[in-house]
Each structure stands twice: as structure tokens, then as C-alpha cells.
Design an enzyme around this catalytic site. Structure first.
Site, PDB file in Angstrom:
ATOM      1  N   LEU A  44       0.849  -1.186   0.000  1.00  0.00           N
ATOM      2  CA  LEU A  44       0.000   0.000   0.000  1.00  0.00           C
ATOM      3  C   LEU A  44       0.889   1.242   0.000  1.00  0.00           C
ATOM      4  O   LEU A  44       2.081   1.167   0.273  1.00  0.00           O
ATOM      5  CB  LEU A  44      -0.899   0.015   1.237  1.00  0.00           C
ATOM      6  CG  LEU A  44      -1.923  -1.118   1.345  1.00  0.00           C
ATOM      7  CD1 LEU A  44      -2.698  -1.000   2.655  1.00  0.00           C
ATOM      8  CD2 LEU A  44      -2.881  -1.107   0.155  1.00  0.00           C
ATOM      9  N   ALA A  45       0.276   2.388  -0.282  1.00  0.00           N
ATOM     10  CA  ALA A  45       1.064   3.622  -0.291  1.00  0.00           C
ATOM     11  C   ALA A  45       1.797   3.818   1.027  1.00  0.00           C
ATOM     12  O   ALA A  45       2.955   4.246   1.045  1.00  0.00           O
ATOM     13  CB  ALA A  45       0.169   4.820  -0.585  1.00  0.00           C
ATOM     14  N   GLU A  46       1.124   3.519   2.156  1.00  0.00           N
ATOM     15  CA  GLU A  46       1.779   3.669   3.449  1.00  0.00           C
ATOM     16  C   GLU A  46       1.369   2.552   4.411  1.00  0.00           C
ATOM     17  O   GLU A  46       0.196   2.156   4.445  1.00  0.00           O
ATOM     18  CB  GLU A  46       1.413   5.001   4.118  1.00  0.00           C
ATOM     19  CG  GLU A  46       1.773   6.236   3.316  1.00  0.00           C
ATOM     20  CD  GLU A  46       3.251   6.518   3.255  1.00  0.00           C
ATOM     21  OE1 GLU A  46       4.009   5.910   4.035  1.00  0.00           O
ATOM     22  OE2 GLU A  46       3.652   7.356   2.421  1.00  0.00           O
ATOM     23  N   THR A  47       2.343   2.102   5.182  1.00  0.00           N
ATOM     24  CA  THR A  47       2.095   1.271   6.355  1.00  0.00           C
ATOM     25  C   THR A  47       2.630   2.038   7.558  1.00  0.00           C
ATOM     26  O   THR A  47       3.789   2.466   7.558  1.00  0.00           O
ATOM     27  CB  THR A  47       2.783  -0.090   6.226  1.00  0.00           C
ATOM     28  OG1 THR A  47       2.205  -0.808   5.119  1.00  0.00           O
ATOM     29  CG2 THR A  47       2.595  -0.912   7.494  1.00  0.00           C
TER      30      THR A  47
END
Length: 259
Positions: A44-47
Site C-alpha cells: 500500500l502507499a503507506e504502512t
């Protein structure tokens, strides 16, 4: 070993919209390389990884490729998980981060990020932005990203950049923005150099977009929309040296990573 995760669609009140973020509440920090591997696995774009610290929390954010100094949607998602899954009772949650102290407050059915104001500066030298974006450019500014002003919302929607060329440009990524048709302003954000071809909704870029549009439009409260395929609505306030970014969030999945 099991690590429990929660996936949240941030800046949306429904699933399949906004920006998905993965959130881990840890008892103690994992090795940096392991956190990077976990983020890459989720893709995902961010974790976000969060650890309790003092009366608040410390938060770190990883794209599939690298750790980043600031992320809005994953902070919003982390606060949503702490409030809704782990039962935090405070009205405000405080976070320490690579970008200093941040907070998220529950107010009027929304979560409000309190982030640093970052004023965009005119670009010092020529950069091949128009060629990389494939569209006509009106103005170019620089913060941690390049902030590119286009003529209209339609131009923002129609932008089809060359991702290889964008990845060669300086900064973390490229923001394109213009006056909105039904909102004060709209934007999109491309960051192929850090593993995000296009981010669906990006809270952190509004640290620069809010002061730019507040000055241009002459008002401190703004209504914004990020015109990605998923889309996301943001409510914005300029308050001195801080910006407030409001939105909603929706928990869409929970599970365990098996190590």
C-alpha cells in the site's frame, strides 16, 4: 510470531474510496529492515507503525520502498484505529514523528490532523516538469515536493505523466493543483521515486497546498478534493504556523501477519 494489522480507508466514509493505509500498534519497535519488508509485502502507499510513548505515541511511516518523514492519511488511519479498535478515550491523540509533534483530534464527526505549515517557495532553477507531466504548467514551487499549478480542474484530471521522467525530478514527488469546480481547490500527487505512482489521497501535501491556496483565495478555511481514481475529501484550516486537515476514515480489514 503474529503482528496484528488493521487496514483503513482514510479521507473517506465508505470502503473502496479514499486512501488505504495499514496500521500496526506494536509493543516495541521492530528492526527497521523488517518494518520495510512488511510494508513492501502489503504494497500500500503507506504502512504505519505505532508504539506507545509517554502519554502519547511515536509513529513511523513506510512506503513499499522507503521510510518517509511525514504522512497524513496513515496518521489519520492510525488515530482511527486507536479510537475505534483499541478504545482510546481522549479527544486528542499526540504523536511524535520524524517531522516533530503531531496530533489528531475528534471534532464534529471528523478527525483533524494538526500538522506543520510548509510554505512553498518559487523554484530556484529550471526543471523539465511540463515535459514529465505532459501538460501546460502555470507555476512551479518547491517544498519537499514540486508543487505545480495548472489552469483548471479539467487539466488536473487529464494529466497523464511519464512516471519514469517524474521519478528523475528532484524531491519526493510532484503535486499538481488547480482551482476546483465544486471545491476551493483540487490536486493529484505522483511519487514514483518512492514507490507510489499516484497516491489516492495525501494529507501531507496539504501542509503546502493550504498556505498556497489560503493566500491566493484570501481565506483561511478551505474545502479540497484529491482527484485520483479513488478520490478523497479534505477540510482545511490555516492556523498560524500549523495547518488543520480534517476527514473521515473507515476500517475495512483486520488480520495478523505471521512471522
Amino acid at each position: 510470531m503474529q503482528l496484528h494489522f488493521h487496514q483503513v480507508d482514510a479521507f473517506s466514509d465508505r470502503p473502496f474510496a479514499g486512501n488505504p493505509a495499514m496500521v500496526y500498534l506494536l509493543e516495541q519497535w521492530l528492526d527497521d529492515a523488517l518494518m520495510q519488508q512488511v510494508a513492501a509485502e502489503h504494497n500500500l502507499a503507506e504502512t504505519a507503525f505505532v508504539v506507545a510513548e509517554g502519554e502519547g505515541y511515536r509513529i513511523r511511516w513506510f512506503t513499499p520502498a522507503t521510510e518517509v518523514p511525514l504522512c497524513g492519511h496513515a496518521t489519520l488511519a492510525s488515530a482511527h484505529v486507536l479510537f475505534e479498535v483499541y478504545g482510546e478515550q481522549q479527544v486528542r491523540l499526540d504523536f511524535q514523528s520524524l517531522s516533530g509533534p503531531l496530533s489528531v483530534t475528534r471534532e464534529g464527526g471528523r478527525l483533524w490532523l494538526d500538522f506543520p505549515r510548509i510554505d512553498p517557495q518559487p523554484l530556484a532553477g529550471p526543471v523539465a516538469v511540463a515535459e514529465a507531466l505532459g501538460c501546460e504548467v502555470q507555476e512551479v514551487y518547491q517544498t519537499k515536493e514540486l508543487l505545480v499549478v495548472l489552469a483548471s480542474e479539467q487539466a488536473v484530471r487529464a494529466c497523464t505523466p511519464d512516471m519514469v521522467a517524474l521519478a528523475r525530478l528532484p524531491g519526493l514527488g510532484v503535486i499538481v493543483t488547480a482551482p476546483g469546480e465544486q471545491h476551493d481547490f483540487v490536486s493529484r500527487y505522483f511519487a514514483p521515486g518512492i514507490g507510489i505512482p499516484e497516491d489516492p489521497v495525501t494529507g501531507s501535501i496539504h501542509c503546502s497546498l493550504i498556505p498556497y491556496w489560503a493566500e491566493r483565495l484570501g481565506k483561511p478555511e478551505l474545502h479540497a478534493f484529491q482527484r485520483s481514481a479513488r478520490g478523497g475529501e479534505l477540510f482545511c484550516r490555516l492556523e498560524g504556523e500549523r495547518v488543520k486537515i480534517g476527514g473521515q476514515a473507515r476500517l475495512v480489514a483486520s488480520g495478523a501477519f505471521l512471522l
